[in-house]
Scaffold this active site. Sequence first.
Site, short mmCIF file in Angstrom:
data_model
loop_
_atom_site.label_atom_id
_atom_site.label_comp_id
_atom_site.label_asym_id
_atom_site.label_seq_id
_atom_site.Cartn_x
_atom_site.Cartn_y
_atom_site.Cartn_z
N CYS A 184 17.84 -23.54 0.64
CA CYS A 184 17.88 -22.76 -0.24
C CYS A 184 16.03 -22.25 -0.14
O CYS A 184 16.31 -21.22 0.68
CB CYS A 184 17.40 -23.91 -1.39
N LYS A 219 5.43 -66.79 -12.32
CA LYS A 219 4.66 -66.07 -14.03
C LYS A 219 4.92 -64.96 -14.01
O LYS A 219 5.44 -64.81 -15.43
CB LYS A 219 2.77 -66.43 -14.20
N PRO A 220 4.60 -63.55 -13.84
CA PRO A 220 4.60 -62.80 -13.69
C PRO A 220 6.32 -62.36 -14.52
O PRO A 220 7.25 -61.61 -15.60
CB PRO A 220 4.81 -61.65 -12.65
N LYS A 268 13.64 -73.46 -10.45
CA LYS A 268 12.18 -73.43 -11.41
C LYS A 268 12.27 -71.80 -13.13
O LYS A 268 12.43 -72.07 -13.88
CB LYS A 268 10.62 -73.82 -11.18
N GLU A 275 22.44 -31.35 1.28
CA GLU A 275 21.79 -32.54 1.13
C GLU A 275 22.33 -33.34 -0.54
O GLU A 275 21.94 -34.34 -0.17
CB GLU A 275 20.48 -32.79 0.84
N HIS A 309 22.06 -26.53 -1.75
CA HIS A 309 22.04 -27.49 -1.08
C HIS A 309 22.69 -28.42 -0.29
O HIS A 309 23.03 -29.46 -0.98
CB HIS A 309 20.75 -28.12 -2.33
N1 GLN Z 1 12.37 -20.55 -5.39
C1 GLN Z 1 13.45 -20.41 -5.02
C2 GLN Z 1 14.33 -19.80 -6.09
O1 GLN Z 1 13.88 -19.72 -7.22
C3 GLN Z 1 14.91 -21.49 -4.18
C4 GLN Z 1 14.83 -23.29 -5.14
C5 GLN Z 1 15.10 -23.78 -4.18
O2 GLN Z 1 14.88 -24.47 -2.90
N2 GLN Z 1 15.36 -25.32 -4.61
O3 GLN Z 1 15.34 -19.05 -6.02
#
Ligand code: GLN
Length: 539
Positions: free
Chosen positions: A382, A190-191, A224, A510, A508
């Site tokens: 970071c 139904k949803p 259905k 990642e 970063h």
């Molecule tokens: N706060 C820190 C800065 O502004 C690191 C930022 C973060 O880890 N993305 O430089």
Amino acid sequence: MDTKYIFVTGGVVSSLGKGIISSSLACLLKARGYKVTIQKFDPYINIDPGTLNPYEHGECYVTVDGHEADLDLGHYERFTNIQTTRANNVTTGRIYQSVIDKERRGDYLGKTVQIVPHITDEIKRNVKLLGNTGNFDFIITEIGGTVGDIESLPYLESVRQLRWELGQNSLCIHLTYVPYIAAAKELKTKPTQHSVKKLQEVGIQPDILVLRTEKDIPVDMRRKIALFCNVAPDSVIQSVDVPSIYKVPLKMHEQHLDEIVLRKTGMPVEGEPHMAPWLQFLDKMDAATETVTIGLVGKYVELQDAYKSINESLFQAATYADRRLKLVYIHSEKLNDANVDERLRDMDGVIIAPGFGQRGIEGKFTALKWCREHDVPTFGICLGMQCMVIEFARNVLGLEEANSTEMNPTTPYNVIDLMEEQKSISNMGGTMRLGAYDCTLAPDSKAAEAYGKTEISERHRHRFEFNDDYRARFEQAGMRCVGENPKTHLVEVVELPDHRWFVGTQYHPEYSSTVLSPNPLFLSFVKAAVAYKDERAKS
Ligand code: GLN
């Protein structure tokens, strides 16, 4: 060929994984040799998610061109190896800002500016921006939010108009939820029926339904749903929970999602997507029995999405190292000298998370001191790298009150300080050092060994930097600055060369790790963690 536009909407509840379905479809189309990109339209009024705290919206992802983006763009990149940009993530705030700017400029002179057509025209213009470059065969557009929300209405109206204009060059996939009522032992459709009705009310007929469910939905139940929702029976696809999101493309292919999309957009349906490398990754994932245990020290540990890209990068690296990732979240606010040994001693490697502000910072120093003294593979990202520098300054250089001026503006030892060009900025949105920057690595460093080269480019998101005035003192005491920006000479990577693996990156890594092209530094870190585990098992 004409660019084909695929719209993905969601109904019933949020968090159904529209991003994963969009990414999976893109993955399959790309594996068929098409040029694909995915974009997300978010119905909130913030210009971008950069100013949202992770509790609100999870991690803030960063694109190469320095856009602070919704975390779904991370999925898009991880599933497809494509690089997204600012154009791939648009919010209601940006749409309105642009319309209001035009109004002030006089572009609509004499006219009353309204949601229809002015806002919807601006949405449509943005939907077609990437398509108009001629670089793509398929543009998948994910509409954030849930059908029925007030916020989504202008987007749905735009989709309705675009469907009309584009005809067979467009397609709508609607994602809904089929709940299982345990007490009645029944799946409920139904949803889904209501959600499709809601979509039809605004003039959109979905072409394909993807039903999220915890249990297998029987064929007659899918028939259905097809009948009630005006959708062809073979275009009602189920998406049953799987242990890994990376299996979703296969599940979608098993039910011919890619073929249905090709057929419905008038494309030839021939051959199979080339998924061999993807399947190899899944095989490794399924075959891995031994674990590698990584501790992630951060302050948002209650919230899985806050460190999304780090989790995925670690998972990818562990898979390539033939290990199952055991990720242990360690709350930085709760870490102290009394419990650090007990919390960290079972870790094969430790990551010190990125972040902003004072909260939980002392716990990061405690963790780093312990890791440095116990020579555990340690990766600072970071803020994590900045903490490595501060901890080293305090406990090795003897600069007791060393700090970042972010945490203590009057510290006598500002080993981490604001960049000159940041000092005059008062606006918070989009004003950090953002996006990809080049970095030159010292040839004999762990980082260079990991990347297999000395010239790299990685993404940034920060205001503060390693203070170069202290560089010589760090180097003399054993912390090497092994990565720097070739133009500005800002320090990007620090290492303790006499340690097993103790590396901090101002950038970063990642954000650039994908299933088919995992980030080298994560691979190197996880390998070091595996080696450390094996070493300890022997002794
Ligand atoms: N706060 C820190 C800065 O502004 C690191 C930022 C973060 O880890 N993305 O430089």
